[in-house]
Design an enzyme around this catalytic site. Structure first.
Site, PDB file in Angstrom:
ATOM      1  N   ASP A  45       0.733  -1.202  -0.018  1.00  0.00           N
ATOM      2  CA  ASP A  45       0.206  -0.092   0.145  1.00  0.00           C
ATOM      3  C   ASP A  45       0.793   1.280  -0.092  1.00  0.00           C
ATOM      4  O   ASP A  45       2.150   1.087   0.172  1.00  0.00           O
ATOM      5  CB  ASP A  45      -0.842   0.098   1.352  1.00  0.00           C
ATOM      6  CG  ASP A  45      -1.943   1.239   1.214  1.00  0.00           C
ATOM      7  OD1 ASP A  45      -2.384   1.464  -0.058  1.00  0.00           O
ATOM      8  OD2 ASP A  45      -2.249   1.643   2.218  1.00  0.00           O
ATOM      9  N   SER A  46       0.290   2.263  -0.142  1.00  0.00           N
ATOM     10  CA  SER A  46       0.974   3.555  -0.056  1.00  0.00           C
ATOM     11  C   SER A  46       1.401   4.221   1.469  1.00  0.00           C
ATOM     12  O   SER A  46       2.401   4.610   1.633  1.00  0.00           O
ATOM     13  CB  SER A  46       0.212   4.638  -0.661  1.00  0.00           C
ATOM     14  OG  SER A  46      -1.086   4.928  -0.106  1.00  0.00           O
TER      15      SER A  46
ATOM     16  N   CYS B  61      -4.484  -1.388  -1.924  1.00  0.00           N
ATOM     17  CA  CYS B  61      -4.648   0.031  -2.190  1.00  0.00           C
ATOM     18  C   CYS B  61      -5.551   0.316  -3.576  1.00  0.00           C
ATOM     19  O   CYS B  61      -5.421  -0.347  -4.493  1.00  0.00           O
ATOM     20  CB  CYS B  61      -3.295   0.705  -2.602  1.00  0.00           C
ATOM     21  SG  CYS B  61      -3.505   2.404  -3.298  1.00  0.00           S
TER      22      CYS B  61
ATOM     23  N   GLU C  92      -3.263   8.082   8.784  1.00  0.00           N
ATOM     24  CA  GLU C  92      -1.713   8.021   8.854  1.00  0.00           C
ATOM     25  C   GLU C  92      -1.494   8.689  10.353  1.00  0.00           C
ATOM     26  O   GLU C  92      -0.793   8.015  11.016  1.00  0.00           O
ATOM     27  CB  GLU C  92      -1.090   8.932   7.650  1.00  0.00           C
ATOM     28  CG  GLU C  92      -1.194   8.038   6.262  1.00  0.00           C
ATOM     29  CD  GLU C  92       0.005   6.744   6.445  1.00  0.00           C
ATOM     30  OE1 GLU C  92       0.830   6.748   7.188  1.00  0.00           O
ATOM     31  OE2 GLU C  92      -0.416   5.923   5.532  1.00  0.00           O
TER      32      GLU C  92
ATOM     33  N   CYS D  36     -11.098   3.297  -0.135  1.00  0.00           N
ATOM     34  CA  CYS D  36      -9.711   3.402   0.299  1.00  0.00           C
ATOM     35  C   CYS D  36      -9.107   2.457   1.575  1.00  0.00           C
ATOM     36  O   CYS D  36      -9.910   2.687   2.597  1.00  0.00           O
ATOM     37  CB  CYS D  36      -9.322   4.977   0.430  1.00  0.00           C
ATOM     38  SG  CYS D  36      -7.553   5.137   0.912  1.00  0.00           S
TER      39      CYS D  36
ATOM     40  N   HIS E 224      -7.005   3.052   3.585  1.00  0.00           N
ATOM     41  CA  HIS E 224      -6.976   3.979   4.814  1.00  0.00           C
ATOM     42  C   HIS E 224      -8.145   4.015   5.715  1.00  0.00           C
ATOM     43  O   HIS E 224      -8.232   4.388   6.847  1.00  0.00           O
ATOM     44  CB  HIS E 224      -6.303   5.173   4.483  1.00  0.00           C
ATOM     45  CG  HIS E 224      -4.940   5.288   4.160  1.00  0.00           C
ATOM     46  ND1 HIS E 224      -4.350   4.656   2.970  1.00  0.00           N
ATOM     47  CD2 HIS E 224      -3.827   5.725   4.948  1.00  0.00           C
ATOM     48  CE1 HIS E 224      -3.188   4.866   3.016  1.00  0.00           C
ATOM     49  NE2 HIS E 224      -2.761   5.474   4.168  1.00  0.00           N
TER      50      HIS E 224
END
Length: 267
Positions: free
Chosen positions: A13-14, A77, A155, A187, A189
């Site tokens: 993932d990013s 992702c 994050e 997403c 996240h």
């Protein structure tokens, strides 16, 4: 710190969003060994040009998959999955699993025929996403909401910072103005913020993500799972910045990571 016994599963993932997918896979397949690669040097992916995103992801994933002799790759992702899967599958002989927004189950679950997709700008604008909506939610009213700010909120939460509820309320305000009853978290996240989002949106909106479906797909593609013990396997992490925040290191250690290493992007 140990060495992977079975060929590991590589999850990419990013940033830390893919941990929401990784946790679902580990819950289903606890005995496997896992390597988690997060490209935090280029976060957030939703702001990158397509060509830059594709070339960087393919380089990182192919290099590490070969280095660790991965059994399977999960692109955890949504933004990357809409672009890089064909290029990765052309270079790797192992299965490559992507993440797609849960549009189909959302349309089936909705009682009012009105659903929403909350994703990064990159995922929202893709033809792939529009095709999913056309194929599986043609009879539903679908609202599209783009946000990169939520990625950064997730994050920061993982690094130990409290979520700013005022910022979250502003981001989710357009959603509250609709009549939707199912919101797709497009997403990886975003599931990190489920609790805060539920408090903001209320009980009338169901939040849906793809984590469990991806875990089942991974299970179906690994024929040697029956040979793996139930003892929790090894978990290693790689990041693309030279250093990561101490708070994030502590959080990842609590999640079971036995080692975190720098994996530099190609020059």
């Amino acid at each position: 710190m140990g060495v992977c016994v079975f060929r590991p599963i590589l999850v990419f993932d990013s940033g830390i969003g893919g941990l929401s997918v990784l946790s679902e896979i580990r819950s289903l397949l606890p005995g496997r060994d896992y390597v988690y690669l997060f490209d935090n040097a280029r976060l957030p992916y939703g702001e990158l040009q397509d060509e830059v995103l594709i070339s960087g992801c393919v380089d990182l994933v192919v290099r590490l998959a070969r280095q660790i002799d991965a059994a399977l790759v999960v692109i955890a992702c949504n933004t990357a999955s809409t672009l890089v899967l064909p290029a990765l599958r052309a270079q790797l002989s192992i299965p490559v699993v992507g993440v797609v927004p849960a549009i189909k189950p959302a349309a089936q679950l909705s009682r009012v025929g009105e659903i929403g997709l909350l994703a990064t700008p990159g995922t929202i604008k893709r033809d792939y996403t529009r095709q999913l909506i056309e194929d599986f939610a043609g009879d539903s009213q679908v609202h599209l909401f783009a946000s990169s700010e939520l990625v950064l909120l997730a994050e920061r939460k993982m690094a130990g910072d409290p979520v700013n509820n005022e910022d979250l309320m502003k981001i989710l305000a357009p959603i509250k103005q609709t009549g939707l009853d199912v919101l797709v978290l497009g997403c990886t996240h975003f599931p990190m913020l489920k609790q805060e989002m539920r408090e903001c949106l209320g009980d009338k909106v169901s939040l849906l993500d793809s984590g469990k479906a991806i875990a089942r797909r991974v299970d179906s593609l690994l024929p040697d799972n029956s040979m793996v013990t139930e003892k929790m396997g090894l978990l290693l992490g790689y990041h693309t910045t030279a250093n990561i925040e101490p708070g994030l290191c502590e959080r990842l250690e609590l999640l079971g990571f036995s080692k975190l290493s720098y994996f530099p992007p190609a020059e």
